[in-house]
Design an enzyme around this catalytic site. Structure first.
Site, PDB file in Angstrom:
ATOM      1  N   HIS A  60       0.687  -1.272  -0.037  1.00  0.00           N
ATOM      2  CA  HIS A  60       0.026  -0.071  -0.003  1.00  0.00           C
ATOM      3  C   HIS A  60       0.814   1.352  -0.145  1.00  0.00           C
ATOM      4  O   HIS A  60       0.534   2.410  -0.712  1.00  0.00           O
ATOM      5  CB  HIS A  60      -0.904  -0.166   1.136  1.00  0.00           C
ATOM      6  CG  HIS A  60      -1.844   1.109   1.206  1.00  0.00           C
ATOM      7  ND1 HIS A  60      -3.056   1.258   0.728  1.00  0.00           N
ATOM      8  CD2 HIS A  60      -1.755   2.058   2.133  1.00  0.00           C
ATOM      9  CE1 HIS A  60      -3.668   2.406   0.909  1.00  0.00           C
ATOM     10  NE2 HIS A  60      -2.870   3.002   1.737  1.00  0.00           N
TER      11      HIS A  60
ATOM     12  N   HIS B 251     -10.377   3.067  -0.597  1.00  0.00           N
ATOM     13  CA  HIS B 251     -10.555   2.743   1.078  1.00  0.00           C
ATOM     14  C   HIS B 251     -11.253   1.196   0.737  1.00  0.00           C
ATOM     15  O   HIS B 251     -12.218   1.308   1.703  1.00  0.00           O
ATOM     16  CB  HIS B 251     -10.933   3.689   1.773  1.00  0.00           C
ATOM     17  CG  HIS B 251     -10.292   3.950   2.971  1.00  0.00           C
ATOM     18  ND1 HIS B 251     -10.680   4.160   3.993  1.00  0.00           N
ATOM     19  CD2 HIS B 251      -8.852   4.033   3.125  1.00  0.00           C
ATOM     20  CE1 HIS B 251      -9.931   4.582   4.928  1.00  0.00           C
ATOM     21  NE2 HIS B 251      -8.956   4.066   4.583  1.00  0.00           N
TER      22      HIS B 251
END
Lengths: 757, 82
Positions: A57, A106
């Site tokens: 990420h 998200h």
């Protein structure tokens, strides 16, 4: 409570202590690399920092080698003021105005806890925009869920929508658009992407760098708590294995009122000239902010971690470094200005503490009650993490998928069957009105929203005097990308580009959120590399640079990955928002024109999906040269008022576009399909580079000759009716189809409330 | 008949914006010496018959699946006199 803290001295004294690097998501060779960088074993705090910052990420370790194409193939442009690599790219929109925009995912947090996951997604992207020095002015949400009638979609969707609405509405930001797509490939892996647009004057641009030895590092905003610890490495970088160990850390909870204070406080300190460098705290929290600021600046920083204000006094230093508590920012301030900075924070009731200073050592040193627990070269944490050239392989099922086209599927062949098909499609979850969702968002707060859902793009006014504004659209058809990732990415770009142009704004720049399965699967990696190549090639051809974006991997359950979903956001500029082109039929007697060429292109279409549950074949042809000519025409004639409406043709084809144009303002039309065309293909094909426009009779000749000169195929297909009139389509297999607005509206509006209401 | 009370509170490490707002208001209204406020929900449930183990297990199931969000909240069950 006393707990022994692992210091740099301990690491040297006790070099072979076993460390839980695997549990933190690091591979053995990555752990070895850290040991080589430091010349000793890392302390537990250093291990925590490296593990989050080297997670997929934060480090983009699997995607980096591919993403370089966005820079390598960058089109020549003067519009880009700040490029890829900063928190968000900045583009020049003229008159001294600059706009920054970015979309982020998200996804995993929103699956675990839909409301807070989606809410903190908005909060995070807003802080990204804020940290560039811009005032956030609008948000958008491209969303994807599993099958609309699946019980888990019923769990996830209402929470996600409420979370976006709750956070965005409290912040006072209009939500001006986005997408909602249902497809069983997203079952268990919903995609919650969030986009934010911010505006500023050119001179207000700020960057994340810690410059000036002796300058102070200030942490301000909410206090640090134990929420979301390890969220970055664990939540965003691990697949949800069915039946696997429950590696489910606590999620973060957002506080939008704190964020609102943070926005106002940050803009005030920036405008007062009190800040040398600024960074938001998102994934990886203090680890990320301190290492990135130091790495971008002069390379040294000394931080006293015990100066960080805590919500929970029992947090260990490792937890403080990894905490993803929301609504925090980090600024670099000169000692002369620190009092003024802190005074503004006090005024806004924002906690602010000096936690360190910029040094010339080239090291990021972090101490905890006088003991050194971190001493690392910041670049190795923030920027020089591992880079993987992961194996990629075109999946063995790709040929079979392409060979299984839609031509064998039964097509409606009579006017009655076509009418039934239109009604079925209008009510299908992907095409049905999204009012149930968008009415939960405040779309007009701040008073600058010009266009919002269901219009082709969201549009906001930037300059209240001149009326200069920006339009943004996000698009992606994951089915097309599954059939052909290279062209699928180009198709997403083409659609967003066309949507922006349809409103009369000139497309200027691109952002993206690349949602894919596991990068450790060569088939997924092939899809990813193809999509990036397609998007980079497409942006070069269209002359619209990629300003930044986000990659979300590991969107898969077991061996099953989601459809490759490269969501593309295009931003365009319009000089005067009062001259925008809306999408709905408006004035009786206006001529309805179809611009662009319709081919028999039904593979991967909404029709094949809704009616036959079929996916296979070759997606519609991409013609970016045609898109550019069409866009130029739309922008030119939108600006002169010749176009009274324009609507992009995409999912569901001409039939769906006509229905949407009629329902927008409750005005029908008399449409006559060209006799030489197959009615089914004319109504349902998803050929690209097409729009439907309406033109007042007085401007008809002018538009026709301009279109002819530009080489755009124009077909006159009818005229706009009176308010409340039916939508009538003639020449449908020798008959005509009459659709009342009441039945269309009922079919379109009833679907989502019935599923989720 | 038995009466049970189910208390639902955010887990301790989770931020509680409402509790924080109340804490701030208490200070502004002149109540000093308050260091933390957490807000939650209380359910009062009357059940027929005795509160045996089977019934209690049922209530735990209800509390964890419906009354609380186990991702961010904890619950506790206690019997009170009606």
């Amino acid at each position: 409570m006393s707990r022994h803290v692992d210091t740099v001295t301990d690491a040297a004294a006790n070099p072979d202590a076993a460390q839980p690097f695997a549990e933190l998501g690091l591979k053995p060779d990555e752990y070895q690399q850290i040991r080589e960088i430091l010349g000793r074993r890392p302390t537990s705090a250093e291990l925590a920092m490296y593990s989050v910052m080297w997670s997929e990420h934060c480090s983009y370790k699997s995607s980096k080698v591919h993403l370089r194409q966005f820079g390598d193939k960058k089109p020549e442009t003067d519009a880009l003021l700040v490029g890829i690599g900063e928190n968000a790219g900045v583009v020049d929109i003229g008159d001294g105005w600059a706009v920054t925009f970015k979309v982020e995912s998200h996804n995993h947090p929103s699956y675990v806890e839909p409301y807070q996951g989606a809410a903190t997604g908005i909060g995070g992207i807003v802080r990204d925009i804020l940290s560039m020095g811009a005032r956030p002015v609008a948000v958008m949400d491209p969303l994807r869920f599993g099958a609309a009638d699946h019980p888990d979609t019923r769990r996830v969707l209402p929470g996600v929508v409420a979370g976006i609405g709750g956070y965005g509405n409290c912040l006072g930001l209009p939500n001006i658009g986005g997408e909602v797509v249902f497809d069983s490939s997203y079952q268990g892996n919903p995609l919650v992407n969030a986009l934010c647009v911010g505006t500023m004057r050119h001179e207000d641009i700020h960057l994340a760098s810690a410059k000036g030895v002796g300058n102070l590092v200030v942490l301000y905003g909410a206090k640090t708590g134990g929420d979301g610890i390890g969220g970055v490495s664990v939540l965003a970088s691990e697949t949800f294995d069915e039946g696997g160990p429950a590696k489910r850390p606590s999620v973060q909870v957002g506080d939008p009122f704190m964020e609102k204070l943070l926005i106002e406080c940050t803009l005030e300190v920036l405008h007062a000239g009190l800040v040398e460098g600024i960074q938001d705290l998102g994934g990886a929290g203090i680890s990320c902010a301190t290492s990135e600021l130091a790495s971008n600046g002069e390379g040294g920083m000394h931080v006293r971690l015990d100066a960080v204000p805590l919500r929970d006094a029992t947090l260990t230093p490792e937890e403080i470094l990894m905490s993803e508590s929301q609504e925090r920012m980090c600024a670099v301030v000169t000692p002369e200005k620190i009092d003024a900075f802190l005074a503004i924070c006090r005024k806004w009731d924002v906690t602010a503490d000096v936690i360190g200073e910029v040094t010339s050592t080239g090291r990021l040193v972090i101490e905890w009650h006088g003991e050194i627990i971190v001493d690392v070269p910041p670049r190795t944490v923030a920027h020089d993490g591992p880079v993987y050239n992961r194996p990629l392989a075109r999946p063995d099922w790709q040929d079979e998928l392409i060979a299984s086209g839609s031509s064998e599927l039964a097509r409606p062949s009579t006017a009655v069957e076509i009418r039934d098909t239109i009604m079925t499609m209008v009510a299908s979850p992907n095409l049905a009105a999204k009012t149930w969702i968008t009415s939960q968002y405040d779309r007009y707060v701040l008073g600058n929203t010009v266009l919002a859902q269901p219009e082709d793009s969201g549009m906001v006014r930037v300059d209240e005097v001149t009326g200069r504004g920006v339009a943004v659209s996000t698009d992606c058809n994951g089915r097309f990308a599954k059939l052909d990732p290279y062209n699928g990415a180009k198709l997403a770009l083409a659609e967003a580009y066309r949507n922006v142009a349809a409103t009369g704004a000139a497309p200027l720049a691109v952002t993206n959120c690349l949602n894919f399965g596991s990068p450790e699967d060569p088939a997924v990696m092939w899809q990813f590399s193809e999509a990036v190549r397609g998007l980079a090639d497409g942006c070069l051809e269209l002359g619209t640079p990629v300003t930044g974006g986000n990659v979300s991997f590991y969107n898969q359950t077991g061996d099953t990955a989601i459809h490759p979903t490269p969501v593309v956001g295009v931003l365009g500029v319009i000089e005067d928002v009062t001259k925008r082109t809306p999408m709905g039929f408006a004035s009786a007697g206006d001529v309805v024109l179809l611009l662009g060429e319709t081919r028999d292109e039904l593979d991967g279409s909404e029709w094949a999906h809704v009616v036959h549950g079929h996916l296979g074949g070759v997606p519609p042809k991409v013609d970016l040269a045609a898109e550019m000519v069409l866009a130029a025409l739309l922008v030119e004639f939108g600006g002169t008022g010749a176009l009274t409406a324009a609507h992009d043709l995409s999912d569901g084809g001409v039939a769906q576009a006509l229905v949407e144009m009629a329902l927008r303002r409750g005005v029908g039309a008399m449409i006559s399909l060209p006799a030489e065309h197959d009615a089914f293909v004319a109504l349902f094909s998803e050929s690209t580079a097409r729009v439907i426009v309406t033109v007042s009779p007085a401007r008809f000749d002018e538009v026709m000759s301009a279109a002819a000169a530009a080489g755009v195929l124009v077909t006159r297909i009818g005229s706009v009716g009176e308010a409340g009139s039916d939508l009538v389509i003639e020449n449908v297999v020798g008959d005509s189809v009459t659709l009342s607005l009441a039945e269309l509206s009922q079919a379109s509006e009833a679907t989502l409330p019935a599923l989720f209401g | 008949m038995a009466r049970v009370v189910v208390d639902v509170l955010l887990k301790p490490e989770i931020l509680d914006p409402q509790g924080k707002a109340v804490e701030g208001a208490l200070g502004r209204l002149g109540l000093s010496g308050v260091s933390s406020v957490r807000q939650g929900k209380t359910f009062t449930i009357d059940v027929d018959g005795d509160l045996d183990d089977a019934r209690l297990a049922q209530l735990h199931e209800l509390a964890s699946s419906l009354l609380s969000n186990p991702v961010i909240e904890d619950y506790s069950i206690r019997e009170v006199t009606a």
